[in-house]
Motif scaffolding. Structure first.
Motif, short mmCIF file in Angstrom:
data_model
loop_
_atom_site.label_atom_id
_atom_site.label_comp_id
_atom_site.label_asym_id
_atom_site.label_seq_id
_atom_site.Cartn_x
_atom_site.Cartn_y
_atom_site.Cartn_z
N ILE A 143 0.82 -1.21 0.00
CA ILE A 143 0.00 0.00 0.00
C ILE A 143 0.86 1.27 0.00
O ILE A 143 0.61 2.17 -0.81
CB ILE A 143 -1.03 -0.05 1.14
CG1 ILE A 143 -2.04 -1.17 0.84
CG2 ILE A 143 -1.73 1.30 1.31
CD1 ILE A 143 -2.98 -1.50 1.98
N PRO A 144 1.91 1.36 0.84
CA PRO A 144 2.76 2.56 0.73
C PRO A 144 3.46 2.67 -0.63
O PRO A 144 3.61 3.77 -1.16
CB PRO A 144 3.79 2.37 1.86
CG PRO A 144 3.12 1.47 2.83
CD PRO A 144 2.27 0.55 2.01
N LEU A 145 3.87 1.52 -1.19
CA LEU A 145 4.49 1.56 -2.52
C LEU A 145 3.50 2.13 -3.54
O LEU A 145 3.88 2.98 -4.35
CB LEU A 145 4.95 0.16 -2.93
CG LEU A 145 5.57 0.03 -4.33
CD1 LEU A 145 6.79 0.93 -4.48
CD2 LEU A 145 5.93 -1.42 -4.61
N ALA A 146 2.25 1.70 -3.48
CA ALA A 146 1.24 2.21 -4.40
C ALA A 146 1.04 3.72 -4.21
O ALA A 146 0.94 4.46 -5.20
CB ALA A 146 -0.09 1.47 -4.19
N ILE A 147 1.00 4.16 -2.98
CA ILE A 147 0.82 5.60 -2.71
C ILE A 147 1.97 6.41 -3.31
O ILE A 147 1.75 7.43 -3.98
CB ILE A 147 0.67 5.86 -1.19
CG1 ILE A 147 -0.66 5.29 -0.70
CG2 ILE A 147 0.79 7.34 -0.88
CD1 ILE A 147 -0.79 5.23 0.81
N PHE A 148 3.20 5.94 -3.11
CA PHE A 148 4.35 6.66 -3.65
C PHE A 148 4.40 6.60 -5.17
O PHE A 148 4.78 7.58 -5.83
CB PHE A 148 5.66 6.14 -3.04
CG PHE A 148 5.95 6.73 -1.68
CD1 PHE A 148 6.60 7.94 -1.56
CD2 PHE A 148 5.54 6.08 -0.53
CE1 PHE A 148 6.86 8.49 -0.32
CE2 PHE A 148 5.78 6.61 0.72
CZ PHE A 148 6.44 7.83 0.83
N VAL A 149 4.01 5.47 -5.75
CA VAL A 149 3.97 5.36 -7.21
C VAL A 149 2.97 6.37 -7.78
O VAL A 149 3.28 7.10 -8.73
CB VAL A 149 3.62 3.92 -7.67
CG1 VAL A 149 3.17 3.89 -9.12
CG2 VAL A 149 4.82 3.01 -7.47
N PHE A 150 1.77 6.42 -7.21
CA PHE A 150 0.77 7.35 -7.74
C PHE A 150 1.15 8.81 -7.48
O PHE A 150 0.82 9.68 -8.28
CB PHE A 150 -0.63 7.00 -7.23
CG PHE A 150 -1.17 5.79 -7.93
CD1 PHE A 150 -1.47 5.82 -9.28
CD2 PHE A 150 -1.31 4.60 -7.25
CE1 PHE A 150 -1.93 4.70 -9.94
CE2 PHE A 150 -1.78 3.46 -7.89
CZ PHE A 150 -2.09 3.52 -9.26
N ALA A 151 1.90 9.07 -6.42
CA ALA A 151 2.41 10.43 -6.20
C ALA A 151 3.44 10.78 -7.28
O ALA A 151 3.43 11.90 -7.81
CB ALA A 151 3.04 10.55 -4.81
N ALA A 152 4.30 9.84 -7.63
CA ALA A 152 5.30 10.08 -8.69
C ALA A 152 4.62 10.28 -10.04
O ALA A 152 5.03 11.14 -10.83
CB ALA A 152 6.28 8.91 -8.76
N ILE A 153 3.58 9.50 -10.30
CA ILE A 153 2.83 9.66 -11.55
C ILE A 153 2.15 11.03 -11.58
O ILE A 153 2.22 11.75 -12.58
CB ILE A 153 1.81 8.52 -11.73
CG1 ILE A 153 2.54 7.19 -11.97
CG2 ILE A 153 0.85 8.81 -12.87
CD1 ILE A 153 1.66 5.96 -11.89
N TYR A 154 1.50 11.40 -10.50
CA TYR A 154 0.81 12.69 -10.41
C TYR A 154 1.79 13.85 -10.62
O TYR A 154 1.48 14.81 -11.34
CB TYR A 154 0.10 12.81 -9.06
CG TYR A 154 -0.56 14.15 -8.86
CD1 TYR A 154 -1.75 14.46 -9.50
CD2 TYR A 154 0.02 15.12 -8.04
CE1 TYR A 154 -2.36 15.70 -9.31
CE2 TYR A 154 -0.56 16.35 -7.86
CZ TYR A 154 -1.75 16.63 -8.50
OH TYR A 154 -2.34 17.87 -8.32
N ARG A 155 2.95 13.74 -10.00
CA ARG A 155 3.96 14.80 -10.11
C ARG A 155 4.74 14.72 -11.42
O ARG A 155 5.58 15.57 -11.70
CB ARG A 155 4.91 14.75 -8.93
CG ARG A 155 4.22 15.08 -7.61
CD ARG A 155 5.20 15.12 -6.50
NE ARG A 155 6.28 16.05 -6.87
CZ ARG A 155 6.70 17.04 -6.14
NH1 ARG A 155 6.17 17.23 -4.96
NH2 ARG A 155 7.67 17.83 -6.54
#
Length: 129
Positions: A52-64
């Protein structure tokens, strides 16, 4: 970056989905005859704690739109899937081996092409106007 974003996003969603399934319905991820135990629930919690934290960081990187962050996180997500394939092989479950292995291969291909794009961008900036 778009292809790597899509593949990495799907990768972490699948991994998070399986870890959540292990929490909600442990029998859905256990081998056929095994019954859920307290230990299985603890391992499901460990799985959720990493995915779950990996997914959150991945989607933050995609968003940014951070290609460098996505490169690192995508490589990590690929390694996680590769290790999951090893667990599936150890378990003797073909589906839990081939599925993660396929995702890992796609992930590493996406990381490879993203790295090429990043390197090309860096080289182009170095040449100047």
């Amino acid at each position: 970056m778009r292809g790597a974003s899509i593949i990495t996003g799907i990768n972490v969603l699948v991994a998070s989905g399986f870890s959540l399934a292990g929490l909600i319905s442990p029998q859905s991820v256990l081998p056929g005859a095994d019954t859920p135990t307290h230990g299985a629930q603890i391992f499901a919690l460990y799985a959720a704690a990493r995915t779950i934290p990996l997914a959150i960081f991945v989607f933050a990187a995609i968003y940014r739109q951070s290609a460098r962050a996505l490169l690192i996180l995508g490589a990590l997500a690929g390694v996680v899937q590769l290790l999951d394939a090893g667990v599936g092989a150890f378990q003797g479950d073909v589906g839990k081996t081939i599925g993660p292995l396929s995702i890992a291969v796609l992930q590493f291909v996406a990381v490879f092409f993203l790295a090429k794009t990043i390197n090309a961008d860096v080289a182009e900036r170095g040449r100047g106007p």
